[in-house]
Structure formats: C-alpha cells, structure tokens
Write a protein that holds these residues in place. Structure first.
Motif, PDB file in Angstrom:
ATOM      1  N   ASP A   1       0.864  -1.176   0.000  1.00  0.00           N
ATOM      2  CA  ASP A   1       0.000   0.000   0.000  1.00  0.00           C
ATOM      3  C   ASP A   1       0.905   1.232   0.000  1.00  0.00           C
ATOM      4  O   ASP A   1       1.716   1.406   0.910  1.00  0.00           O
ATOM      5  CB  ASP A   1      -0.889  -0.020   1.252  1.00  0.00           C
ATOM      6  N   GLY A   2       0.803   2.065  -1.045  1.00  0.00           N
ATOM      7  CA  GLY A   2       1.644   3.248  -1.086  1.00  0.00           C
ATOM      8  C   GLY A   2       1.557   3.970  -2.408  1.00  0.00           C
ATOM      9  O   GLY A   2       0.652   3.728  -3.212  1.00  0.00           O
ATOM     10  N   THR A   3       2.500   4.866  -2.649  1.00  0.00           N
ATOM     11  CA  THR A   3       2.561   5.574  -3.918  1.00  0.00           C
ATOM     12  C   THR A   3       2.978   4.593  -5.015  1.00  0.00           C
ATOM     13  O   THR A   3       3.512   3.507  -4.720  1.00  0.00           O
ATOM     14  CB  THR A   3       3.585   6.708  -3.848  1.00  0.00           C
ATOM     15  N   PRO A   4       2.759   4.967  -6.275  1.00  0.00           N
ATOM     16  CA  PRO A   4       3.215   4.085  -7.351  1.00  0.00           C
ATOM     17  C   PRO A   4       4.694   3.729  -7.236  1.00  0.00           C
ATOM     18  O   PRO A   4       5.074   2.562  -7.437  1.00  0.00           O
ATOM     19  CB  PRO A   4       2.924   4.903  -8.612  1.00  0.00           C
ATOM     20  N   ALA A   5       5.544   4.696  -6.902  1.00  0.00           N
ATOM     21  CA  ALA A   5       6.976   4.421  -6.784  1.00  0.00           C
ATOM     22  C   ALA A   5       7.255   3.432  -5.662  1.00  0.00           C
ATOM     23  O   ALA A   5       8.074   2.509  -5.813  1.00  0.00           O
ATOM     24  CB  ALA A   5       7.740   5.722  -6.548  1.00  0.00           C
ATOM     25  N   GLU A   6       6.574   3.621  -4.527  1.00  0.00           N
ATOM     26  CA  GLU A   6       6.780   2.710  -3.398  1.00  0.00           C
ATOM     27  C   GLU A   6       6.347   1.300  -3.740  1.00  0.00           C
ATOM     28  O   GLU A   6       7.030   0.322  -3.383  1.00  0.00           O
ATOM     29  CB  GLU A   6       6.008   3.230  -2.179  1.00  0.00           C
ATOM     30  N   VAL A   7       5.237   1.177  -4.440  1.00  0.00           N
ATOM     31  CA  VAL A   7       4.730  -0.148  -4.795  1.00  0.00           C
ATOM     32  C   VAL A   7       5.636  -0.809  -5.822  1.00  0.00           C
ATOM     33  O   VAL A   7       5.943  -2.005  -5.738  1.00  0.00           O
ATOM     34  CB  VAL A   7       3.282  -0.041  -5.312  1.00  0.00           C
ATOM     35  N   GLN A   8       6.091  -0.031  -6.800  1.00  0.00           N
ATOM     36  CA  GLN A   8       6.975  -0.590  -7.824  1.00  0.00           C
ATOM     37  C   GLN A   8       8.287  -1.095  -7.233  1.00  0.00           C
ATOM     38  O   GLN A   8       8.882  -2.040  -7.751  1.00  0.00           O
ATOM     39  CB  GLN A   8       7.262   0.469  -8.889  1.00  0.00           C
ATOM     40  N   ASN A   9       8.747  -0.478  -6.153  1.00  0.00           N
ATOM     41  CA  ASN A   9      10.013  -0.867  -5.529  1.00  0.00           C
ATOM     42  C   ASN A   9       9.835  -1.874  -4.402  1.00  0.00           C
ATOM     43  O   ASN A   9      10.819  -2.250  -3.756  1.00  0.00           O
ATOM     44  CB  ASN A   9      10.731   0.383  -4.997  1.00  0.00           C
ATOM     45  N   ASN A  10       8.597  -2.301  -4.156  1.00  0.00           N
ATOM     46  CA  ASN A  10       8.319  -3.237  -3.079  1.00  0.00           C
ATOM     47  C   ASN A  10       8.765  -4.648  -3.488  1.00  0.00           C
ATOM     48  O   ASN A  10       8.353  -5.169  -4.531  1.00  0.00           O
ATOM     49  CB  ASN A  10       6.825  -3.215  -2.764  1.00  0.00           C
ATOM     50  N   ALA A  11       9.584  -5.266  -2.674  1.00  0.00           N
ATOM     51  CA  ALA A  11      10.141  -6.583  -3.010  1.00  0.00           C
ATOM     52  C   ALA A  11       9.058  -7.645  -3.139  1.00  0.00           C
ATOM     53  O   ALA A  11       9.124  -8.511  -4.026  1.00  0.00           O
ATOM     54  CB  ALA A  11      11.163  -6.998  -1.948  1.00  0.00           C
ATOM     55  N   ASP A  12       8.039  -7.600  -2.272  1.00  0.00           N
ATOM     56  CA  ASP A  12       6.962  -8.592  -2.338  1.00  0.00           C
ATOM     57  C   ASP A  12       6.151  -8.440  -3.623  1.00  0.00           C
ATOM     58  O   ASP A  12       5.749  -9.433  -4.233  1.00  0.00           O
ATOM     59  CB  ASP A  12       6.040  -8.453  -1.126  1.00  0.00           C
ATOM     60  N   VAL A  13       5.908  -7.191  -4.023  1.00  0.00           N
ATOM     61  CA  VAL A  13       5.168  -6.955  -5.261  1.00  0.00           C
ATOM     62  C   VAL A  13       5.960  -7.455  -6.457  1.00  0.00           C
ATOM     63  O   VAL A  13       5.419  -8.101  -7.359  1.00  0.00           O
ATOM     64  CB  VAL A  13       4.841  -5.454  -5.418  1.00  0.00           C
ATOM     65  N   LYS A  14       7.249  -7.180  -6.481  1.00  0.00           N
ATOM     66  CA  LYS A  14       8.097  -7.671  -7.578  1.00  0.00           C
ATOM     67  C   LYS A  14       8.042  -9.196  -7.663  1.00  0.00           C
ATOM     68  O   LYS A  14       7.945  -9.767  -8.748  1.00  0.00           O
ATOM     69  CB  LYS A  14       9.535  -7.213  -7.373  1.00  0.00           C
ATOM     70  N   ARG A  15       8.087  -9.835  -6.518  1.00  0.00           N
ATOM     71  CA  ARG A  15       8.074 -11.303  -6.480  1.00  0.00           C
ATOM     72  C   ARG A  15       6.761 -11.847  -7.039  1.00  0.00           C
ATOM     73  O   ARG A  15       6.744 -12.778  -7.858  1.00  0.00           O
ATOM     74  CB  ARG A  15       8.272 -11.775  -5.039  1.00  0.00           C
ATOM     75  N   VAL A  16       5.637 -11.247  -6.627  1.00  0.00           N
ATOM     76  CA  VAL A  16       4.327 -11.708  -7.072  1.00  0.00           C
ATOM     77  C   VAL A  16       4.147 -11.495  -8.569  1.00  0.00           C
ATOM     78  O   VAL A  16       3.678 -12.379  -9.292  1.00  0.00           O
ATOM     79  CB  VAL A  16       3.212 -10.983  -6.283  1.00  0.00           C
TER      80      VAL A  16
END
Length: 255
Positions: free
Chosen positions: A227-242
């Motif tokens: 949950d965050g700004t687009p930049a924060e989400v794009q740099n989130n390790a869990d999101v990248k993994r999924v």
C-alpha cells in the motif's frame, strides 16, 4: 472533516468455509485517485463488492465519511454519496445515450407525481446533457446504447453513475475488454473525473494504473500485500516477487 473518506478495518470475507479476504485494513484518502490491483485470484472483486455494499463483510467494519456503514443495504450507498460501475456493462441497450442518462438523473431528482412542473423536466434534460458532455458522449446522444462501441458504453455507464452526484466513485475493471485506444480514452476520462471527486478503481493491469493513480493498494491471496505511492509499490520486493510469478503457497482467494 477527516481526510479519510472510506476505510476497511480488519475486513474478512468467507464464502462457506472458503476465506476470500483475510483481515484487510485500508484507508482511502478524500480527493485522491486510488487503484486496487493484484494478480488473478487476488481478491480484488471480492474487496470491491465489500466496498460497494454488494457483500457485507464476514468480519471487520466498513466506514464512510466517518460513519460505520457495515451491513448497510446496497441501495442506500448511492443515497449517501457512493456510486459504482461494475465490470459488466449495465445500460439500457435499446435506449439512446441521452435517454439512459436521463433515466439515471430522474431516479435521483424526480419523484412520482401527476403534477410535475415542466421546468423540473427541463432541468433533468439539461443535467443529462451536461453529464454526456462530461464523459465525452455529446455527439452520441441520440444513438441507441446497443449501437455504441464497448468503450463508449462504459463511458455511458459512468455518466449514469455520476447522475447520483457521488462524493466517491468506485470503478470495477473500467478498461476490461477494451482496445488500446479505448483504454487510453477511458483512463483520460477517469483522470478528469478524479479532479472533482474521490475515485477508487479495481484493475489487474498494474502498468496501466501506475501512470495516473496517486495511491496503489495491492492484494494477493485475499490479503493486503502493499500500500503506497506508485513508486513505493513498484520498488516493493513482495510486489516484484508476485508479479514475476513467484506467488506464495497456500489456498487462493477469489478474484
């Protein structure tokens, strides 16, 4: 006035013994354009249905404008300022674009009665034309909805939703089934509409929403992943993994 217009606290949703949402707590800020995204089966549609009143949560609370609306009948949501547009287009196919929007305006502004002043109906017609202009369909006012392109029908449905003069607009997969050109037109429309109201959209196209949304909520297996700004989400390790396809093990939640 609180900066939070809509919030879920500890929301879970069961269908029988199946857990579709698990303890989701999210607060949406007033006046912002936010997106709820996630892979297929992430729980996005279930969460949308909770936010829009179609599904009462099995656990947790739903708060709107500082008021607990958990379990409020769905038809009451428009009255308190929440409008929604679902993934499946919902218009009157044989009516013209103007007639579709006029029906929606009448539902809000005109009560049944034999003695309505003519001025009341003229105001309804004027508002219908204004809404068609807002969603870019003035030139199609006299076309039957069934003859309009898919993207135009979705814009028409949005115009109908705006007839309720909502503070909050909920959009479920607004670009589903659209061509790239229709998608660009729809995203431009969403950005315009977000200038005057809070908009929350559910999408599975992560790259699509990154360029226009101020806030991104990511669900995965029915749980809040990021949950965050687009930049924060794009740099989130869990999101990248999924999004690289390395999903977590365990039972899958409903889309």
């Amino acid at each position: 006035m609180s900066d939070i217009i809509l919030a879920t606290q500890g929301v879970s949703k069961y269908f029988g013994k199946f857990l579709a949402l698990n303890d989701v707590s999210v607060s949406f800020e007033r006046g912002k354009l936010s997106a709820i995204i996630g892979p297929n089966g992430a729980g996005k549609s279930t969460y949308f249905n909770v936010l829009s009143g179609a599904f009462p949560p099995s656990q947790g609370t739903l708060t709107y404008d500082g008021r607990d609306i958990t379990g409020l009948p769905q038809h009451e949501f428009a009255r308190i300022g929440i409008a929604k547009s679902f993934q499946i287009t919902n218009v009157f196919p044989k009516l013209t674009a103007f007639e579709n929007v006029r029906v929606a305006v009448q539902a809000r502004h005109v009560r049944f009665g034999l003695w309505r002043p003519r001025q009341a109906y003229e105001e309804v017609n004027q508002r219908a034309h204004e809404l068609l202009a807002l969603v870019g369909l003035v030139q199609h006012a006299e076309r039957p909805a069934q003859d309009m392109a898919h993207g135009e029908q979705r814009a028409l449905e949005m115009g109908m939703a705006l007839a309720a003069e909502p503070k909050l607009l909920l959009l479920d997969e607004p670009t589903a089934g659209m061509s790239p050109e229709e998608t660009r037109t729809m995203m431009d429309l969403i950005q315009r509409l977000a200038g005057d109201r809070t908009v929350i959209l559910v999408e599975h196209k992560m790259k699509l929403v990154m360029g226009i949304c101020e806030r991104i909520v990511v669900l995965h297996h029915g749980e809040l992943l990021a949950d965050g700004t687009p930049a924060e989400v794009q740099n989130n390790a869990d999101v990248k993994r999924v999004y690289l396809g390395q999903g977590r093990s365990g039972s899958h939640a409903a889309a």
